[in-house]
Design an enzyme around this catalytic site. Structure first.
Site, PDB file in Angstrom:
ATOM      1  CG  ASN A   7      -1.867   1.104   1.300  1.00  0.00           C
ATOM      2  OD1 ASN A   7      -1.784   2.043   0.513  1.00  0.00           O
ATOM      3  ND2 ASN A   7      -2.791   1.029   2.235  1.00  0.00           N
ATOM      4  NE  ARG A  98      -6.320   1.738  -0.067  1.00  0.00           N
ATOM      5  CZ  ARG A  98      -6.635   2.284   1.074  1.00  0.00           C
ATOM      6  NH1 ARG A  98      -5.884   2.073   2.125  1.00  0.00           N
ATOM      7  NH2 ARG A  98      -7.701   3.031   1.168  1.00  0.00           N
ATOM      8  CG  HIS A 186     -12.431   5.066   2.327  1.00  0.00           C
ATOM      9  ND1 HIS A 186     -13.047   6.154   2.890  1.00  0.00           N
ATOM     10  CD2 HIS A 186     -11.125   5.185   2.624  1.00  0.00           C
ATOM     11  CE1 HIS A 186     -12.148   6.915   3.504  1.00  0.00           C
ATOM     12  NE2 HIS A 186     -10.966   6.338   3.342  1.00  0.00           N
ATOM     13  CG  HIS A 214     -13.537   3.670   5.857  1.00  0.00           C
ATOM     14  ND1 HIS A 214     -12.881   2.464   5.769  1.00  0.00           N
ATOM     15  CD2 HIS A 214     -12.581   4.593   6.112  1.00  0.00           C
ATOM     16  CE1 HIS A 214     -11.585   2.660   5.946  1.00  0.00           C
ATOM     17  NE2 HIS A 214     -11.379   3.941   6.155  1.00  0.00           N
ATOM     18  NE  ARG A 247      -8.533  13.398   3.465  1.00  0.00           N
ATOM     19  CZ  ARG A 247      -8.638  12.121   3.095  1.00  0.00           C
ATOM     20  NH1 ARG A 247      -9.457  11.786   2.135  1.00  0.00           N
ATOM     21  NH2 ARG A 247      -7.909  11.198   3.687  1.00  0.00           N
ATOM     22  CD  GLU A 340     -12.139  -1.294  12.946  1.00  0.00           C
ATOM     23  OE1 GLU A 340     -11.299  -1.825  13.690  1.00  0.00           O
ATOM     24  OE2 GLU A 340     -11.986  -1.210  11.712  1.00  0.00           O
ATOM     25  CG  ASN A 341     -10.762   1.757  18.029  1.00  0.00           C
ATOM     26  OD1 ASN A 341     -10.709   0.681  18.618  1.00  0.00           O
ATOM     27  ND2 ASN A 341     -10.103   2.002  16.911  1.00  0.00           N
TER      28      ASN A 341
END
Ligand code: ADP
Length: 409
Positions: A7, A98, A186, A214, A247, A340-341
Protein backbone atom coordinates in the site's frame (compact mmCIF):
# COMPACT_ATOMS: atom_id res chain seq x y z
CA UNK A 1 1.22 -19.66 -1.07
CA UNK A 2 2.83 -16.34 -0.16
CA UNK A 3 1.06 -13.09 -0.99
CA UNK A 4 2.81 -9.74 -0.56
CA UNK A 5 0.61 -6.65 -0.15
CA UNK A 6 1.89 -3.14 -0.93
CA UNK A 7 0.00 0.00 0.00
CA UNK A 8 2.25 2.75 -1.35
CA UNK A 9 0.59 5.93 -0.09
CA UNK A 10 1.64 9.55 -0.42
CA UNK A 11 3.21 9.90 3.02
CA UNK A 12 3.60 6.30 4.13
CA UNK A 13 4.26 2.88 2.61
CA UNK A 14 2.61 -0.09 4.27
CA UNK A 15 3.26 -3.70 3.39
CA UNK A 16 2.60 -7.20 4.72
CA UNK A 17 3.18 -10.82 3.79
CA UNK A 18 0.53 -13.54 4.12
CA UNK A 19 1.42 -17.19 4.18
CA UNK A 20 -1.52 -19.39 3.14
CA UNK A 21 -0.55 -22.90 4.09
CA UNK A 22 -3.63 -24.73 2.77
CA UNK A 23 -4.86 -24.94 -0.77
CA UNK A 24 -8.03 -23.09 0.06
CA UNK A 25 -8.72 -19.52 1.09
CA UNK A 26 -9.58 -19.34 4.82
CA UNK A 27 -13.11 -18.05 5.50
CA UNK A 28 -11.76 -15.52 8.02
CA UNK A 29 -8.72 -13.27 7.79
CA UNK A 30 -5.37 -14.56 9.01
CA UNK A 31 -2.47 -12.65 10.56
CA UNK A 32 0.37 -11.70 8.21
CA UNK A 33 3.77 -13.26 9.06
CA UNK A 34 5.54 -9.93 8.38
CA UNK A 35 4.33 -6.32 8.53
CA UNK A 36 6.27 -3.21 7.58
CA UNK A 37 5.60 0.50 7.45
CA UNK A 38 7.61 3.52 6.34
CA UNK A 39 6.44 6.86 7.73
CA UNK A 40 7.85 9.78 5.74
CA UNK A 41 6.13 12.48 7.84
CA UNK A 42 8.15 12.39 11.09
CA UNK A 43 11.26 14.30 9.94
CA UNK A 44 11.76 16.13 6.64
CA UNK A 45 14.06 14.17 4.27
CA UNK A 46 13.90 11.02 6.39
CA UNK A 47 11.72 7.97 6.77
CA UNK A 48 11.08 5.73 9.78
CA UNK A 49 10.90 2.05 8.82
CA UNK A 50 9.13 -0.24 11.31
CA UNK A 51 9.08 -4.00 10.74
CA UNK A 52 7.15 -6.53 12.83
CA UNK A 53 7.16 -10.30 12.73
CA UNK A 54 5.80 -12.82 15.25
CA UNK A 55 9.19 -12.84 16.95
CA UNK A 56 10.53 -9.32 16.66
CA UNK A 57 9.92 -5.60 16.07
CA UNK A 58 12.58 -3.34 14.55
CA UNK A 59 12.81 0.39 13.80
CA UNK A 60 15.23 1.94 11.31
CA UNK A 61 15.83 5.52 10.24
CA UNK A 62 16.09 5.94 6.45
CA UNK A 63 18.40 8.91 5.76
CA UNK A 64 16.92 9.76 2.38
CA UNK A 65 13.50 10.52 0.95
CA UNK A 66 13.36 8.27 -2.11
CA UNK A 67 10.23 6.13 -1.88
CA UNK A 68 11.57 3.58 -4.39
CA UNK A 69 14.79 3.12 -2.36
CA UNK A 70 12.68 2.95 0.82
CA UNK A 71 10.42 0.21 -0.56
CA UNK A 72 13.50 -1.79 -1.65
CA UNK A 73 15.06 -1.48 1.83
CA UNK A 74 11.71 -2.44 3.39
CA UNK A 75 11.48 -5.55 1.18
CA UNK A 76 15.05 -6.57 2.03
CA UNK A 77 13.95 -7.03 5.66
CA UNK A 78 11.92 -10.04 4.41
CA UNK A 79 15.11 -11.95 3.61
CA UNK A 80 17.72 -10.40 5.94
CA UNK A 81 18.43 -9.87 9.63
CA UNK A 82 16.18 -10.58 12.61
CA UNK A 83 12.97 -9.92 10.63
CA UNK A 84 13.79 -12.54 7.96
CA UNK A 85 10.72 -14.69 7.24
CA UNK A 86 11.62 -16.15 3.81
CA UNK A 87 14.87 -17.46 2.29
CA UNK A 88 14.55 -15.56 -0.97
CA UNK A 89 12.11 -13.42 -2.92
CA UNK A 90 11.23 -16.22 -5.33
CA UNK A 91 9.05 -17.70 -2.54
CA UNK A 92 6.56 -14.84 -3.09
CA UNK A 93 3.89 -16.06 -5.51
CA UNK A 94 1.98 -12.85 -6.16
CA UNK A 95 1.96 -9.18 -5.13
CA UNK A 96 -1.21 -7.12 -4.57
CA UNK A 97 -1.22 -3.31 -4.72
CA UNK A 98 -3.85 -1.02 -3.28
CA UNK A 99 -4.35 1.48 -6.11
CA UNK A 100 -6.40 4.53 -5.22
CA UNK A 101 -7.81 5.55 -8.60
CA UNK A 102 -8.97 3.19 -11.33
CA UNK A 103 -11.28 5.73 -12.99
CA UNK A 104 -14.22 4.21 -14.80
CA UNK A 105 -11.94 1.71 -16.57
CA UNK A 106 -11.61 -0.82 -13.75
CA UNK A 107 -14.60 -2.35 -12.02
CA UNK A 108 -12.58 -5.12 -10.42
CA UNK A 109 -9.08 -6.19 -9.41
CA UNK A 110 -6.84 -6.86 -12.36
CA UNK A 111 -3.47 -8.38 -13.19
CA UNK A 112 -0.96 -5.60 -13.86
CA UNK A 113 0.10 -5.51 -17.53
CA UNK A 114 1.90 -2.68 -19.38
CA UNK A 115 -1.59 -1.40 -20.39
CA UNK A 116 -2.78 -1.35 -16.76
CA UNK A 117 0.36 0.57 -15.74
CA UNK A 118 -0.33 3.09 -18.51
CA UNK A 119 -3.93 3.46 -17.29
CA UNK A 120 -2.83 4.03 -13.66
CA UNK A 121 -0.33 6.64 -14.89
CA UNK A 122 -2.99 8.25 -17.12
CA UNK A 123 -5.16 8.73 -14.01
CA UNK A 124 -2.39 10.58 -12.11
CA UNK A 125 -4.08 13.98 -12.75
CA UNK A 126 -7.15 12.70 -10.84
CA UNK A 127 -5.13 11.43 -7.84
CA UNK A 128 -1.74 13.13 -8.16
CA UNK A 129 0.02 11.92 -5.02
CA UNK A 130 -1.65 8.52 -4.74
CA UNK A 131 -1.48 7.08 -8.26
CA UNK A 132 2.11 8.25 -8.77
CA UNK A 133 3.08 6.50 -5.48
CA UNK A 134 1.35 3.35 -6.74
CA UNK A 135 3.40 3.43 -9.96
CA UNK A 136 6.59 3.77 -7.86
CA UNK A 137 5.50 0.78 -5.77
CA UNK A 138 4.89 -1.35 -8.88
CA UNK A 139 8.30 -0.37 -10.32
CA UNK A 140 10.06 -1.13 -7.02
CA UNK A 141 8.56 -4.64 -7.04
CA UNK A 142 9.67 -5.17 -10.66
CA UNK A 143 13.18 -4.17 -9.64
CA UNK A 144 13.35 -6.50 -6.64
CA UNK A 145 11.08 -9.41 -7.55
CA UNK A 146 11.43 -9.44 -11.36
CA UNK A 147 8.38 -10.67 -13.23
CA UNK A 148 6.31 -11.92 -10.29
CA UNK A 149 2.56 -11.48 -11.06
CA UNK A 150 1.27 -8.20 -9.67
CA UNK A 151 -2.38 -7.32 -9.10
CA UNK A 152 -3.98 -3.87 -8.81
CA UNK A 153 -6.94 -3.64 -6.44
CA UNK A 154 -8.69 -0.29 -6.93
CA UNK A 155 -10.29 1.81 -4.20
CA UNK A 156 -12.73 3.17 -6.79
CA UNK A 157 -13.78 -0.20 -8.28
CA UNK A 158 -16.58 -1.05 -5.84
CA UNK A 159 -18.31 2.24 -6.68
CA UNK A 160 -18.20 1.92 -10.44
CA UNK A 161 -21.87 0.86 -10.69
CA UNK A 162 -23.19 3.96 -8.93
CA UNK A 163 -26.00 5.22 -11.19
CA UNK A 164 -25.25 8.28 -13.27
CA UNK A 165 -27.86 10.38 -11.45
CA UNK A 166 -25.65 10.15 -8.36
CA UNK A 167 -22.28 10.07 -10.14
CA UNK A 168 -22.84 13.16 -12.30
CA UNK A 169 -22.47 16.67 -10.90
CA UNK A 170 -25.06 19.28 -11.90
CA UNK A 171 -22.56 21.34 -13.94
CA UNK A 172 -22.35 21.63 -17.76
CA UNK A 173 -22.55 18.15 -19.32
CA UNK A 174 -19.26 18.53 -21.20
CA UNK A 175 -17.40 18.20 -17.86
CA UNK A 176 -18.99 14.82 -17.26
CA UNK A 177 -17.71 13.77 -20.69
CA UNK A 178 -14.25 14.95 -19.58
CA UNK A 179 -14.36 12.67 -16.52
CA UNK A 180 -15.51 15.14 -13.83
CA UNK A 181 -17.87 12.88 -11.90
CA UNK A 182 -18.18 11.01 -8.60
CA UNK A 183 -15.76 8.08 -8.38
CA UNK A 184 -15.94 7.29 -4.66
CA UNK A 185 -13.12 5.84 -2.55
CA UNK A 186 -12.46 3.42 0.36
CA UNK A 187 -14.14 0.84 -1.90
CA UNK A 188 -11.93 -2.03 -0.69
CA UNK A 189 -13.07 -1.38 2.88
CA UNK A 190 -16.76 -0.79 2.02
CA UNK A 191 -16.86 -4.02 0.00
CA UNK A 192 -15.06 -6.03 2.69
CA UNK A 193 -17.48 -4.73 5.35
CA UNK A 194 -20.55 -5.51 3.22
CA UNK A 195 -19.36 -9.10 2.72
CA UNK A 196 -18.43 -9.48 6.38
CA UNK A 197 -21.86 -8.11 7.40
CA UNK A 198 -23.57 -10.75 5.28
CA UNK A 199 -21.38 -13.42 6.96
CA UNK A 200 -22.12 -12.14 10.48
CA UNK A 201 -25.86 -11.89 9.83
CA UNK A 202 -25.88 -15.14 7.88
CA UNK A 203 -27.94 -13.47 5.16
CA UNK A 204 -27.28 -13.19 1.46
CA UNK A 205 -25.70 -9.89 0.45
CA UNK A 206 -28.23 -9.66 -2.36
CA UNK A 207 -31.03 -9.40 0.22
CA UNK A 208 -29.55 -6.50 2.22
CA UNK A 209 -29.77 -2.72 2.28
CA UNK A 210 -26.62 -1.52 4.04
CA UNK A 211 -24.91 1.72 4.93
CA UNK A 212 -21.22 1.30 5.71
CA UNK A 213 -19.49 4.10 7.64
CA UNK A 214 -15.71 4.07 7.08
CA UNK A 215 -14.53 6.54 9.72
CA UNK A 216 -10.72 6.77 9.90
CA UNK A 217 -8.47 9.73 9.14
CA UNK A 218 -10.40 9.81 5.88
CA UNK A 219 -14.15 9.24 6.23
CA UNK A 220 -16.82 8.09 3.79
CA UNK A 221 -20.20 6.37 3.72
CA UNK A 222 -21.51 3.93 1.14
CA UNK A 223 -25.12 2.97 0.40
CA UNK A 224 -25.09 -0.69 -0.65
CA UNK A 225 -28.09 -2.43 -2.19
CA UNK A 226 -28.01 -6.08 -3.31
CA UNK A 227 -24.21 -6.06 -2.76
CA UNK A 228 -23.71 -3.08 -5.10
CA UNK A 229 -22.58 0.39 -4.04
CA UNK A 230 -25.32 2.71 -5.30
CA UNK A 231 -24.12 5.89 -3.61
CA UNK A 232 -21.20 7.21 -1.60
CA UNK A 233 -20.15 10.47 0.04
CA UNK A 234 -16.67 10.91 -1.47
CA UNK A 235 -16.73 12.19 -5.00
CA UNK A 236 -14.37 13.29 -7.75
CA UNK A 237 -11.66 13.23 -5.09
CA UNK A 238 -11.52 11.92 -1.49
CA UNK A 239 -12.28 15.45 -0.26
CA UNK A 240 -16.06 15.48 -0.68
CA UNK A 241 -18.62 14.48 1.94
CA UNK A 242 -17.98 14.04 5.66
CA UNK A 243 -15.78 16.16 7.89
CA UNK A 244 -12.51 14.26 8.47
CA UNK A 245 -9.24 14.44 10.45
CA UNK A 246 -7.61 17.18 8.33
CA UNK A 247 -10.04 17.35 5.37
CA UNK A 248 -13.04 19.70 5.27
CA UNK A 249 -15.46 17.44 3.42
CA UNK A 250 -18.18 19.28 1.47
CA UNK A 251 -18.30 23.07 1.69
CA UNK A 252 -19.98 25.74 -0.43
CA UNK A 253 -17.77 26.04 -3.57
CA UNK A 254 -18.32 29.81 -3.53
CA UNK A 255 -16.08 30.00 -0.47
CA UNK A 256 -13.18 29.04 -2.76
CA UNK A 257 -14.16 31.68 -5.33
CA UNK A 258 -14.29 34.25 -2.52
CA UNK A 259 -10.87 33.25 -1.20
CA UNK A 260 -9.38 33.49 -4.70
CA UNK A 261 -10.95 36.89 -5.47
CA UNK A 262 -10.51 38.57 -2.12
CA UNK A 263 -7.36 36.94 -0.68
CA UNK A 264 -5.51 35.86 -3.87
CA UNK A 265 -5.43 32.22 -2.82
CA UNK A 266 -3.65 29.94 -5.30
CA UNK A 267 -4.74 26.42 -6.24
CA UNK A 268 -1.93 24.97 -4.10
CA UNK A 269 -2.91 27.04 -1.08
CA UNK A 270 -6.56 25.98 -1.38
CA UNK A 271 -5.50 22.38 -1.78
CA UNK A 272 -3.37 22.50 1.38
CA UNK A 273 -6.05 24.31 3.36
CA UNK A 274 -8.88 21.92 2.45
CA UNK A 275 -6.90 18.67 2.62
CA UNK A 276 -4.39 19.27 5.41
CA UNK A 277 -5.54 22.19 7.57
CA UNK A 278 -9.27 21.61 7.92
CA UNK A 279 -11.51 19.01 9.61
CA UNK A 280 -10.83 18.25 13.28
CA UNK A 281 -7.40 19.84 12.96
CA UNK A 282 -8.58 23.10 11.43
CA UNK A 283 -11.67 23.67 13.57
CA UNK A 284 -10.15 22.67 16.93
CA UNK A 285 -6.61 23.94 16.30
CA UNK A 286 -5.57 20.96 18.47
CA UNK A 287 -5.27 17.74 16.50
CA UNK A 288 -6.62 15.60 13.67
CA UNK A 289 -6.94 12.71 16.10
CA UNK A 290 -10.35 12.19 17.68
CA UNK A 291 -8.74 10.91 20.91
CA UNK A 292 -7.06 14.30 21.50
CA UNK A 293 -10.28 16.13 20.57
CA UNK A 294 -12.27 14.14 23.14
CA UNK A 295 -9.62 14.76 25.80
CA UNK A 296 -9.81 18.51 25.08
CA UNK A 297 -13.64 18.38 25.18
CA UNK A 298 -13.40 16.78 28.63
CA UNK A 299 -11.11 19.63 29.71
CA UNK A 300 -13.74 22.16 28.61
CA UNK A 301 -12.16 23.33 25.34
CA UNK A 302 -14.93 25.03 23.33
CA UNK A 303 -13.30 24.72 19.89
CA UNK A 304 -12.78 20.99 20.43
CA UNK A 305 -16.45 20.76 21.42
CA UNK A 306 -17.47 22.63 18.25
CA UNK A 307 -15.30 20.33 16.09
CA UNK A 308 -16.83 17.23 17.70
CA UNK A 309 -20.39 18.54 17.35
CA UNK A 310 -19.80 19.45 13.69
CA UNK A 311 -18.35 16.00 12.96
CA UNK A 312 -21.43 14.28 14.41
CA UNK A 313 -23.85 16.72 12.74
CA UNK A 314 -22.31 16.15 9.31
CA UNK A 315 -22.19 12.40 9.83
CA UNK A 316 -25.92 12.38 10.62
CA UNK A 317 -26.70 14.59 7.60
CA UNK A 318 -24.83 12.33 5.17
CA UNK A 319 -26.36 9.23 6.74
CA UNK A 320 -29.71 10.81 5.97
CA UNK A 321 -28.60 11.29 2.37
CA UNK A 322 -27.56 7.63 2.04
CA UNK A 323 -30.91 6.59 3.58
CA UNK A 324 -32.64 8.62 0.89
CA UNK A 325 -30.64 6.84 -1.81
CA UNK A 326 -31.36 3.39 -0.39
CA UNK A 327 -35.03 3.93 0.46
CA UNK A 328 -34.69 1.78 3.58
CA UNK A 329 -32.07 0.23 5.84
CA UNK A 330 -31.42 -3.29 7.19
CA UNK A 331 -27.94 -2.79 8.61
CA UNK A 332 -25.67 0.07 9.61
CA UNK A 333 -21.95 -0.76 9.77
CA UNK A 334 -19.23 1.19 11.59
CA UNK A 335 -15.60 0.56 10.67
CA UNK A 336 -12.00 1.98 10.68
CA UNK A 337 -10.18 3.81 13.51
CA UNK A 338 -13.07 6.00 14.70
CA UNK A 339 -15.92 3.70 13.67
CA UNK A 340 -14.41 0.68 15.43
CA UNK A 341 -13.14 2.40 18.56
CA UNK A 342 -15.31 5.37 19.43
CA UNK A 343 -18.45 4.33 21.32
CA UNK A 344 -19.44 7.99 21.78
CA UNK A 345 -19.39 8.69 18.01
CA UNK A 346 -21.60 5.64 17.40
CA UNK A 347 -23.96 6.63 20.22
CA UNK A 348 -24.33 10.27 19.10
CA UNK A 349 -24.76 9.24 15.46
CA UNK A 350 -27.42 6.63 16.14
CA UNK A 351 -29.52 8.54 18.69
CA UNK A 352 -31.31 10.69 16.09
CA UNK A 353 -32.27 7.66 13.99
CA UNK A 354 -34.39 5.96 16.65
CA UNK A 355 -37.44 7.21 14.72
CA UNK A 356 -36.70 4.61 12.00
CA UNK A 357 -36.51 1.87 14.62
CA UNK A 358 -32.70 1.82 14.86
CA UNK A 359 -31.72 1.22 18.49
CA UNK A 360 -28.19 0.93 19.84
CA UNK A 361 -27.65 -1.22 22.95
CA UNK A 362 -25.50 1.04 25.22
CA UNK A 363 -23.92 -1.90 27.07
CA UNK A 364 -22.90 -3.74 23.89
CA UNK A 365 -21.72 -0.47 22.33
CA UNK A 366 -19.34 0.20 25.24
CA UNK A 367 -18.02 -3.34 25.46
CA UNK A 368 -15.21 -2.94 22.83
CA UNK A 369 -17.19 -4.80 20.15
CA UNK A 370 -15.41 -6.41 17.19
CA UNK A 371 -17.32 -8.00 14.30
CA UNK A 372 -20.50 -7.94 16.39
CA UNK A 373 -24.03 -6.63 16.40
CA UNK A 374 -24.54 -3.84 18.95
CA UNK A 375 -28.23 -3.17 18.26
CA UNK A 376 -30.90 -3.99 20.83
CA UNK A 377 -32.88 -7.18 20.19
CA UNK A 378 -35.96 -5.17 19.20
CA UNK A 379 -34.08 -2.79 16.86
CA UNK A 380 -35.48 -2.98 13.32
CA UNK A 381 -31.99 -2.18 11.96
CA UNK A 382 -28.90 -4.22 12.86
CA UNK A 383 -25.84 -2.14 13.88
CA UNK A 384 -22.53 -3.89 13.26
CA UNK A 385 -19.00 -2.95 14.29
CA UNK A 386 -16.62 -4.52 11.78
CA UNK A 387 -12.84 -4.49 11.92
CA UNK A 388 -11.90 -3.55 8.37
CA UNK A 389 -9.23 -5.73 6.79
CA UNK A 390 -8.20 -3.97 3.59
CA UNK A 391 -4.95 -5.94 3.25
CA UNK A 392 -6.78 -9.22 3.66
CA UNK A 393 -9.34 -8.12 1.07
CA UNK A 394 -6.47 -7.44 -1.37
CA UNK A 395 -4.95 -10.85 -0.54
CA UNK A 396 -8.31 -12.51 -1.32
CA UNK A 397 -8.35 -10.85 -4.76
CA UNK A 398 -4.75 -11.99 -5.39
CA UNK A 399 -5.63 -15.54 -4.40
CA UNK A 400 -8.63 -15.54 -6.76
CA UNK A 401 -6.62 -14.17 -9.71
CA UNK A 402 -3.66 -16.48 -9.05
CA UNK A 403 -5.90 -19.54 -9.00
CA UNK A 404 -7.71 -18.48 -12.18
CA UNK A 405 -4.61 -17.62 -14.21
CA UNK A 406 -1.68 -19.57 -12.91
CA UNK A 407 -2.87 -22.94 -11.64
CA UNK A 408 -3.67 -25.77 -14.08
CA UNK A 409 -7.35 -26.71 -14.13
P1 ADP B 1 -6.50 5.66 8.23
O1 ADP B 1 -7.69 6.34 7.64
O2 ADP B 1 -5.24 6.46 8.13
O3 ADP B 1 -6.35 4.21 7.85
P2 ADP B 1 -7.46 4.69 10.80
O4 ADP B 1 -8.60 3.94 10.22
O5 ADP B 1 -6.41 3.92 11.50
O6 ADP B 1 -6.77 5.68 9.80
O7 ADP B 1 -8.10 5.77 11.81
C1 ADP B 1 -7.26 6.65 12.51
C2 ADP B 1 -8.10 7.51 13.41
O8 ADP B 1 -8.91 6.69 14.27
C3 ADP B 1 -7.26 8.33 14.38
O9 ADP B 1 -6.86 9.54 13.83
C4 ADP B 1 -8.20 8.54 15.55
O10 ADP B 1 -8.91 9.74 15.31
C5 ADP B 1 -9.16 7.39 15.47
N1 ADP B 1 -9.03 6.46 16.61
C6 ADP B 1 -8.18 5.42 16.74
N2 ADP B 1 -8.36 4.81 17.94
C7 ADP B 1 -9.34 5.50 18.58
C8 ADP B 1 -9.98 5.40 19.85
N3 ADP B 1 -9.65 4.44 20.72
N4 ADP B 1 -10.94 6.30 20.15
C9 ADP B 1 -11.28 7.26 19.28
N5 ADP B 1 -10.73 7.41 18.07
C10 ADP B 1 -9.77 6.56 17.72
Amino acid sequence: MKILIINAGSSSHKSCLYNLTNNHLPEHSIEPIWKANIDWTVTKGQGILTVKTNETKKNNVLNYNSSCQGIIQMLNTLIEGKTKVIKNFSEINIVGHRVVHGGTDYSEATLITPEVKTAIARLIPLAPTHNSSNIKGIKAIEKVLGNVPQVAVFDTAFHCRIPLKSAAYPIPYEWLEKGIRRYGFHGISHKYCAEKASQILNKSLTSLKLITCHLGNGCSLAAIKNGISIDTTMGFTPLEGLMMGTRSGSIDPSILIHLIRKYNFTANQLNTMLNKESGFQGVSGISADLRSIIQAVNEGNSRAQLAFDMYIHRLRLHLGAMLGSLGGLDTLVFTAGVGENSAIVREKTCEVFEFIGLKLDPKKNNDFPVDTDVATDDSTVRILIIHTEENWAIAQECWRIFNQKYLPL
